[in-house]
Design a protein around this motif. Structure first.
Motif, PDB file in Angstrom:
ATOM      1  N   ARG B  11       0.843  -1.196   0.000  1.00  0.00           N
ATOM      2  CA  ARG B  11       0.000   0.000   0.000  1.00  0.00           C
ATOM      3  C   ARG B  11       0.883   1.253   0.000  1.00  0.00           C
ATOM      4  NH1 ARG B  11      -5.631   0.286   1.087  1.00  0.00           N
ATOM      5  NH2 ARG B  11      -6.048   2.422   0.539  1.00  0.00           N
ATOM      6  N   MET B  12       1.960   1.217   0.785  1.00  0.00           N
ATOM      7  CA  MET B  12       2.866   2.363   0.834  1.00  0.00           C
ATOM      8  C   MET B  12       3.387   2.685  -0.574  1.00  0.00           C
ATOM      9  SD  MET B  12       6.173   3.600   0.845  1.00  0.00           S
ATOM     10  CE  MET B  12       7.373   2.266   1.076  1.00  0.00           C
ATOM     11  N   THR B  13       3.801   1.622  -1.291  1.00  0.00           N
ATOM     12  CA  THR B  13       4.366   1.838  -2.628  1.00  0.00           C
ATOM     13  C   THR B  13       3.333   2.410  -3.593  1.00  0.00           C
ATOM     14  OG1 THR B  13       5.791  -0.054  -2.213  1.00  0.00           O
ATOM     15  CG2 THR B  13       5.682   0.725  -4.468  1.00  0.00           C
ATOM     16  N   THR B  14       2.106   1.891  -3.525  1.00  0.00           N
ATOM     17  CA  THR B  14       1.101   2.377  -4.474  1.00  0.00           C
ATOM     18  C   THR B  14       0.744   3.835  -4.198  1.00  0.00           C
ATOM     19  OG1 THR B  14      -0.648   1.469  -3.077  1.00  0.00           O
ATOM     20  CG2 THR B  14       0.073   0.110  -4.916  1.00  0.00           C
ATOM     21  N   GLU B 206      -3.015  -0.356 -16.155  1.00  0.00           N
ATOM     22  CA  GLU B 206      -2.580  -1.531 -15.415  1.00  0.00           C
ATOM     23  C   GLU B 206      -2.728  -1.218 -13.935  1.00  0.00           C
ATOM     24  OE1 GLU B 206       1.154  -2.909 -16.875  1.00  0.00           O
ATOM     25  OE2 GLU B 206       1.432  -4.298 -15.208  1.00  0.00           O
ATOM     26  N   THR B 207      -3.518  -2.026 -13.240  1.00  0.00           N
ATOM     27  CA  THR B 207      -3.864  -1.671 -11.861  1.00  0.00           C
ATOM     28  C   THR B 207      -2.788  -2.056 -10.850  1.00  0.00           C
ATOM     29  OG1 THR B 207      -5.082  -3.732 -11.823  1.00  0.00           O
ATOM     30  CG2 THR B 207      -6.352  -1.710 -12.159  1.00  0.00           C
ATOM     31  N   LYS B 208      -1.772  -2.788 -11.324  1.00  0.00           N
ATOM     32  CA  LYS B 208      -0.716  -3.261 -10.432  1.00  0.00           C
ATOM     33  C   LYS B 208      -0.166  -2.170  -9.526  1.00  0.00           C
ATOM     34  CE  LYS B 208       4.001  -5.084 -11.024  1.00  0.00           C
ATOM     35  NZ  LYS B 208       4.991  -5.508 -12.026  1.00  0.00           N
ATOM     36  N   ALA B 209      -0.021  -0.970 -10.089  1.00  0.00           N
ATOM     37  CA  ALA B 209       0.590   0.114  -9.338  1.00  0.00           C
ATOM     38  C   ALA B 209      -0.413   0.846  -8.456  1.00  0.00           C
ATOM     39  CB  ALA B 209       1.254   1.105 -10.284  1.00  0.00           C
ATOM     40  N   PHE B 210      -1.674   0.477  -8.535  1.00  0.00           N
ATOM     41  CA  PHE B 210      -2.683   1.229  -7.782  1.00  0.00           C
ATOM     42  C   PHE B 210      -3.383   0.375  -6.719  1.00  0.00           C
ATOM     43  CE2 PHE B 210      -2.289   3.275 -11.929  1.00  0.00           C
ATOM     44  CZ  PHE B 210      -1.932   4.542 -11.507  1.00  0.00           C
ATOM     45  N   TYR B 304      -7.407   7.732 -12.612  1.00  0.00           N
ATOM     46  CA  TYR B 304      -8.333   6.642 -12.914  1.00  0.00           C
ATOM     47  C   TYR B 304      -7.922   5.359 -12.184  1.00  0.00           C
ATOM     48  CZ  TYR B 304     -11.018   3.174 -15.471  1.00  0.00           C
ATOM     49  OH  TYR B 304     -11.856   2.144 -15.792  1.00  0.00           O
ATOM     50  N   GLY B 305      -6.606   5.106 -12.144  1.00  0.00           N
ATOM     51  CA  GLY B 305      -6.107   3.929 -11.431  1.00  0.00           C
ATOM     52  C   GLY B 305      -6.544   3.948  -9.979  1.00  0.00           C
ATOM     53  N   ASN B 306      -6.509   5.122  -9.374  1.00  0.00           N
ATOM     54  CA  ASN B 306      -6.933   5.243  -7.984  1.00  0.00           C
ATOM     55  C   ASN B 306      -8.443   5.072  -7.840  1.00  0.00           C
ATOM     56  OD1 ASN B 306      -4.690   5.787  -6.076  1.00  0.00           O
ATOM     57  ND2 ASN B 306      -4.185   7.311  -7.640  1.00  0.00           N
ATOM     58  N   ARG B 309      -9.076   1.494  -7.824  1.00  0.00           N
ATOM     59  CA  ARG B 309      -8.747   0.936  -6.516  1.00  0.00           C
ATOM     60  C   ARG B 309      -9.900   1.138  -5.528  1.00  0.00           C
ATOM     61  NH1 ARG B 309      -5.746   4.441  -4.155  1.00  0.00           N
ATOM     62  NH2 ARG B 309      -7.382   4.836  -2.646  1.00  0.00           N
ATOM     63  N   ILE B 310     -10.465   2.344  -5.551  1.00  0.00           N
ATOM     64  CA  ILE B 310     -11.579   2.635  -4.630  1.00  0.00           C
ATOM     65  C   ILE B 310     -12.770   1.734  -4.944  1.00  0.00           C
ATOM     66  CG2 ILE B 310     -13.259   4.413  -3.978  1.00  0.00           C
ATOM     67  CD1 ILE B 310     -10.939   6.449  -4.529  1.00  0.00           C
ATOM     68  N   ARG B 311     -13.055   1.568  -6.239  1.00  0.00           N
ATOM     69  CA  ARG B 311     -14.152   0.683  -6.636  1.00  0.00           C
ATOM     70  C   ARG B 311     -13.888  -0.748  -6.200  1.00  0.00           C
ATOM     71  NH1 ARG B 311     -15.090   2.450 -12.653  1.00  0.00           N
ATOM     72  NH2 ARG B 311     -14.669   0.271 -13.028  1.00  0.00           N
ATOM     73  N   TRP B 312     -12.645  -1.167  -6.379  1.00  0.00           N
ATOM     74  CA  TRP B 312     -12.252  -2.522  -5.999  1.00  0.00           C
ATOM     75  C   TRP B 312     -12.392  -2.716  -4.489  1.00  0.00           C
ATOM     76  CZ3 TRP B 312     -11.571  -7.175  -7.765  1.00  0.00           C
ATOM     77  CH2 TRP B 312     -10.751  -8.085  -7.102  1.00  0.00           C
ATOM     78  N   GLU B 313     -11.991  -1.695  -3.737  1.00  0.00           N
ATOM     79  CA  GLU B 313     -12.124  -1.738  -2.279  1.00  0.00           C
ATOM     80  C   GLU B 313     -13.584  -1.932  -1.879  1.00  0.00           C
ATOM     81  OE1 GLU B 313      -8.919   0.827   0.355  1.00  0.00           O
ATOM     82  OE2 GLU B 313     -10.015   1.813  -1.232  1.00  0.00           O
ATOM     83  N   GLN B 314     -14.445  -1.144  -2.532  1.00  0.00           N
ATOM     84  CA  GLN B 314     -15.872  -1.229  -2.223  1.00  0.00           C
ATOM     85  C   GLN B 314     -16.425  -2.603  -2.567  1.00  0.00           C
ATOM     86  OE1 GLN B 314     -17.271   2.080  -4.476  1.00  0.00           O
ATOM     87  NE2 GLN B 314     -17.047   3.539  -2.795  1.00  0.00           N
ATOM     88  N   GLN B 315     -15.987  -3.113  -3.735  1.00  0.00           N
ATOM     89  CA  GLN B 315     -16.466  -4.422  -4.178  1.00  0.00           C
ATOM     90  C   GLN B 315     -16.047  -5.513  -3.192  1.00  0.00           C
ATOM     91  OE1 GLN B 315     -15.594  -5.089  -8.335  1.00  0.00           O
ATOM     92  NE2 GLN B 315     -15.887  -7.285  -8.115  1.00  0.00           N
TER      93      GLN B 315
END
Lengths: 136, 330
Positions: B11-14, B206-210, B304-306, B309-315
């Motif tokens: 998380r720190m890196t992203t 690419e979501t890897k970084a987010f 957009y990547g972030n 991430r927020i959408r993924w968190e919610q899901q």
């Protein structure tokens, strides 16, 4: 409208003219200060050549540029590095562009039915043609 | 559905990546509005002229100093940071991956080397933390950011620098050096945007970084497929035209910025007092502006990547509550 009054024998000024002239006076004084503000030298700008200005702009009067040998070398070296890295980065862009195109051709194309990795043929129901290939 | 490959960053890196990206984008916008003012005069005007742009550049410069100092401290003072040093070191496999990538494009290799794969398939243990490009990015950006910070600090006070070098021109040569140094980074970031925005499996980003690895479930169906399984994914209908457009814009942007940097040699004080470019060079002006457009697009993708991430968190949170409810019902 109001005019010079003959009653007291002295001429007077029309209020409108006073107001208009007052506004003009304020505008002129503010404008003058605004123009003079342009005389302020921002030191960052002082040393910059403005190539768009006729004659090369401020700073073009330097008879000679930077003459410290190692500084000249550093600037020229970084130019060379820019060019070399730029060419390398362009190669990387083209390599990835090409690789992406090849990878994309392996994916299911838009509207195509789900591929059967084990080689099984897709059934007619599964063709996805009816719903425009949209599979969710 | 979102295509998620293995998130390998913490998380720190992203979060760091997003902050660094924003800061660097604004440093580019302010810095190159000054250096390429022939081509980007509108940006200079938009940001309030050279005085305000220089002030903004300094503000973001302080931000960059704080970010890279923080990163260096994290890498040295934490076990995770120290253990990642070996992961970042180039290996013979990276050289092979580069060669194999060229072979892959030419059709002489069937797959990309594991060290080159962005979409990996398989399990997270099978692929390295960073691809060979990722390692290159870390090394080049680290060197660039260090040198840019040092030269940036040196030119912070021109008068201060002048007392050491006697002449204004010598002091300004450091400004030139600083600007030309950033060109490598500028071109590299354009490539970075293309590389991580237009991989067909990840397009548009690419979501890897987010999305940090803590948020990616490590579970796989145990079917031993050959290859990466990319053939199961459906290509986005807009990918072909979007990737061609972005690829062309990236190439034009890199070439133009490179050409402009040669034209503007010695800007602001030329060694030969020949200042090229200028708005009369329409082609270069258009090209450099396309380059800026690519950067702006990169900034949008980072945001957009972030959002993803927020959408993924919610899901994930919804699925968790659904799961808990189902368990409670049992």
């Amino acid at each position: 409208m109001s005019n010079s009054t003959a009653e007291n024998g002295a001429s007077s000024y029309s209020g409108t003219i006073v107001a208009v002239n007052a506004v003009i006076a304020v505008a002129v004084s503010l404008g003058a200060v605004w123009v003079v503000n342009g005389f302020n030298v921002f030191y960052e700008r002082l040393d910059r050549v403005s190539p768009t200005v006729e004659g090369g702009g401020i700073g073009a009067a330097f008879a000679e540029g930077n003459e410290i040998g190692w500084l000249v070398f550093m600037v020229e070296a970084i130019h060379a590095i820019d060019v070399l890295m730029g060419l390398f980065i362009l190669v990387m862009v083209f390599v990835h562009w090409g690789a992406f195109r090849r990878l994309a051709s392996r994916m299911r194309q838009p509207g195509e039915s789900r591929a059967m990795p084990d080689g099984g043929a897709s059934t007619p129901d599964d063709s996805g043609a009816e719903n425009g290939g949209e599979r969710r | 559905m979102t295509n998620l490959d293995h998130g390998k960053f913490t998380r720190m890196t992203t979060v760091f990546h997003s902050l660094l990206a924003m800061d660097v984008f604004f440093l580019f916008f302010t810095g190159y509005a000054i250096m390429f003012n022939d081509e980007l005069w509108w940006m200079l005007t938009l940001m309030g002229g050279s005085g305000s742009v220089a002030a903004l550049h300094r503000v973001f410069g302080v931000g960059l100093l704080a970010l890279i100092t923080f990163w260096a401290l994290m890498m040295v003072t934490t076990d995770t940071g120290r253990s990642n040093f070996s992961e970042v070191m180039p290996s013979p496999g990276d050289m092979k991956a580069f060669v194999q990538d060229i072979q892959f494009v030419l059709g002489n290799a069937d797959e990309r080397h594991p060290n080159a794969r962005q979409f990996a398939g398989g399990t997270a243990d099978e692929i390295p933390l960073l691809s060979y490009v990722g390692k290159g990015v870390i090394f080049i950006f680290a060197a660039e950011l260090t040198l840019l910070s040092i030269s940036g600090l040196l030119i912070w006070s021109k008068t201060g620098l002048m007392q050491y070098f006697a002449t204004q021109t010598a002091a300004m040569a450091f400004v030139v050096f600083h600007g030309l140094l950033g060109v490598v980074m500028l071109m590299g970031v354009m490539f970075h945007i293309f590389e991580h925005g237009f991989h067909p499996a990840f397009y548009p980003v690419e979501t890897k970084a987010f999305i940090p690895r803590s948020m990616i479930p490590e579970e796989h169906s145990d079917d031993d497929d050959e290859g990466t399984g990319i053939e199961r994914l459906q290509l986005s209908p807009s990918w072909a035209s979007a990737s061609n457009l972005a690829g062309a814009a990236t190439v034009i942007g890199i070439v133009s910025v490179l050409t402009a940097s040669i034209y503007d040699t010695g800007y602001p004080v030329s060694t030969e007092l020949l200042v090229g470019g200028g708005p009369s060079n329409l082609l270069l002006t258009v090209g450099v502006n396309i380059g800026v457009l690519v950067l702006f697009f990169g900034m949008v993708l980072s945001v957009y990547g972030n959002l993803v991430r927020i959408r993924w968190e919610q899901q994930m949170a919804e699925e968790e509550t659904d799961g808990a409810e189902a368990e409670a019902a049992d």
